[in-house]
Design an enzyme around this catalytic site. Sequence first.
Site, PDB file in Angstrom:
ATOM      1  N   HIS A 107       0.845  -1.194   0.000  1.00  0.00           N
ATOM      2  CA  HIS A 107       0.000   0.000   0.000  1.00  0.00           C
ATOM      3  C   HIS A 107       0.882   1.246   0.000  1.00  0.00           C
ATOM      4  O   HIS A 107       1.483   1.588   1.020  1.00  0.00           O
ATOM      5  CB  HIS A 107      -0.914  -0.050   1.236  1.00  0.00           C
ATOM      6  N   LEU A 148       5.486   3.019   3.077  1.00  0.00           N
ATOM      7  CA  LEU A 148       4.889   1.869   2.387  1.00  0.00           C
ATOM      8  C   LEU A 148       4.363   0.936   3.469  1.00  0.00           C
ATOM      9  O   LEU A 148       5.091   0.571   4.390  1.00  0.00           O
ATOM     10  CB  LEU A 148       5.932   1.146   1.527  1.00  0.00           C
ATOM     11  N   GLU A 149       3.092   0.567   3.345  1.00  0.00           N
ATOM     12  CA  GLU A 149       2.487  -0.374   4.292  1.00  0.00           C
ATOM     13  C   GLU A 149       2.404  -1.728   3.577  1.00  0.00           C
ATOM     14  O   GLU A 149       1.697  -1.851   2.574  1.00  0.00           O
ATOM     15  CB  GLU A 149       1.082   0.149   4.656  1.00  0.00           C
ATOM     16  N   VAL A 150       3.150  -2.681   4.065  1.00  0.00           N
ATOM     17  CA  VAL A 150       3.109  -4.027   3.476  1.00  0.00           C
ATOM     18  C   VAL A 150       2.129  -4.855   4.294  1.00  0.00           C
ATOM     19  O   VAL A 150       2.194  -4.867   5.525  1.00  0.00           O
ATOM     20  CB  VAL A 150       4.518  -4.668   3.479  1.00  0.00           C
ATOM     21  N   THR A 196      -3.392   2.000   8.209  1.00  0.00           N
ATOM     22  CA  THR A 196      -3.448   3.439   7.918  1.00  0.00           C
ATOM     23  C   THR A 196      -4.838   3.889   7.450  1.00  0.00           C
ATOM     24  O   THR A 196      -5.344   4.898   7.936  1.00  0.00           O
ATOM     25  CB  THR A 196      -2.395   3.816   6.853  1.00  0.00           C
TER      26      THR A 196
END
Length: 723
Positions: free
Chosen positions: A464, A475-477, A513
Amino acid sequence: MSAAAPDTSLPNGSGALSVVIENGIAVATLDVAGASVNTLGAAVMSDFAALFDRVERDTTIRAVVLMSGKTENFIAGADIEEFVALGSAQDGEALSRTGQSLLRRLETLRAPVVVAIHGACLGGGLEAALASAYRIVTDHPKSVLALPEVQLGIIPGAGGTQRLPRLVGLRAALDMILTGRNVRSKKALQMGLVDEMVHPAILRDVALDRARQLADGTIPRRQRRASRSAASVVLESNPLGRALVFRQARAGALAKTHGNYPAPLAAIDAVKAGFDLGSDRGYAEESRLFGDMAMTDVSRQLVFLFFATSALKKDPGTPVPIAPRPVRKLGILGAGFMGSGIAAVAAMQGTVVRLKDADPARVAKGLKAVSDVLRERLTKKQVTHRQFEDQMVLVGGTTDYSGFSDVDLVIEAVFEDRALKERVLQEAERVIPSDAIYASNTSTIPIARIAASSMRPEQVLGMHFFSPVQKMPLLEVIMTPRTSGVATATAVAYGKQLGKHVIVVSDGPGFYTTRTLAAFMNEAGYLLDEGVAIDVLDRALVEFGFPVGPITLMDEVGLDVGAKVGAVLRESFGARLAPSQALARVVASGRQGRKGGSGFYRYDAPGGRKGGVDESVYALLPTGVHRTEIPVLELQQRCVLAMVNEAARCLEEGVLHSARDGDVGAVFGIGFPPFRGGPFRYVDAVGIAHIVRQLEVYHGRFAPRFEPARLLVERAAQGRRFY
Ligand code: NAI
């Protein structure tokens, strides 16, 4: 005759500073053991003191060259570990005075000092360079100079506020000190921050030459002043002109920080003291203010974020380190806003990219968007024309899956539509290698639902990104229970390669998030339902420290997008996250926010610039044109508590793996005020018990919203903090 005598025998030395004497020139090389960068801690400072003692004693030493033994770093600044251990403002002031007197010794040393800078020269490193007789920098892209102290809530404390303005002029110095931004070599040369720029291969030789010339007197040993524009000289050389510059700087800093960050103002005061009261008082003020700033809560929070993001850089994202796969070729599905942004940052890092969209016109639009992002760096002279062309060549477009048969990673960024996302996943899987990793950039849809239609769900995860991709640092993994370790490790490693702070979270609607941001924006929507004025609400949250208010953000994100997110979260979390009437009604009216040219604000100015509140929108809201006044504190508390409570639920449910990830994610992904450290640091600062009491009060008024997260209640009962 060459007489290079290796000599590492500095008394009490830590071993970081080694010295060789070459024909009367002492070449001192700083290389702090066991660290990737040089920092200036107490041990290194005493090494320098020993060097200066030695130079004073040994009259055969005619000049000194100072360089770094690190491959791409000169000096990264003070040792922050030592800095955070300071117990009082007096200790901070004393530390600053020690640094100042050490650099005064350097400045007035019998033998002149030449600094040979290759790699980052930051904070105390630049202050040392400023005190030197001659500064040479390499023309390497890693060679940057900056005084980034305000980014940690402090000010330069070793003479930077005094020497820099005298060298480069007041306005240029204030710009560097107040922003902390990096200055590249070429710019540094133009502005007079350095005396010379050379290729790295000849740095040492040139430095030795200049040292000899300084010793011989062929180069004068006084600080050279930068060549500045006549207007600057006139403005800055008289007290009235300077007063104006200081006033403007102060107004600019206040407008930018809303008074939430004291360090920029303190830095201005320190610089001003040097001009108004003379340099002795200037140095004294610098030390005093450094001590004060070091003790502020703002500084503690910013330093926490520095440590947290440093720790993330080393975090493989999996419980045990797993070797990530290299990503040489990336396939992107959807050449829209996000897909093209991701393609651009990937190309910047040298990845080959295939960008697929549904029809040629959209592919062309996507490629144009990639080119625009890359060209911006060319315009800003951050890359050469050659580099720009090389990057553009890496990105190719397609309307079928040609070029996808050898990709290492696919990132899907098609419309936020679950059926479409399932379909493109199945199409892609028929073409891509069986070991390729497949990531969705969805902002809300649980990854496991998308992965359910996959032949290889263990290779599916979420990556994301945030918009605009080239600017947003997070960056949201997202991993599902089935995602393999190697898939997670690869996504994390590649995210870092793209320059992002990467947090790994577990799957769930809205992940971390989107879910916490939705809670925040939703509460803003409820406040609109109650009749609060749009601009009043936005201003309240900007004053709290958010970069933009929640209603402005809704317009930016797109009201239709917000409504879709709201629907997914309501389905999963029920009435607690049910969308407000305000949003539903405005969306139903066809307004889409900025992209559609109409939202809560007006966008009819030239270039679609945001104007004032679109007063006609009030007629659509539940209370109509009637506006209600609610105290600013309540506006802030309700929006922020909604977010913080949701963040705590994410930690409680295991979506978040640590409070640290939650804080980094909120600050770098969704604009939580950095000076508050993040939602968990904020809870700790206010006190968990106090937060729970506030939540209970609002829960009483607005149930089922604001029911305190169990984690908060438990921790409050146990008196436990997050940190
Ligand atoms: P967009 O509307 O700009 O781009 C979507 C693109 O997908 C369009 O170009 C469309 O033609 C293309 N597309 C549709 N069907 C396709 C197919 N079968 N094959 C290939 N391409 C196809 O949307 P945006 O904003 O780029 O969003 C994409 C995804 O990223 C969504 O899932 C969204 O939730 C997510 N996202 C969006 C953010 C934002 O701020 N816009 C932030 C983070 C995630």
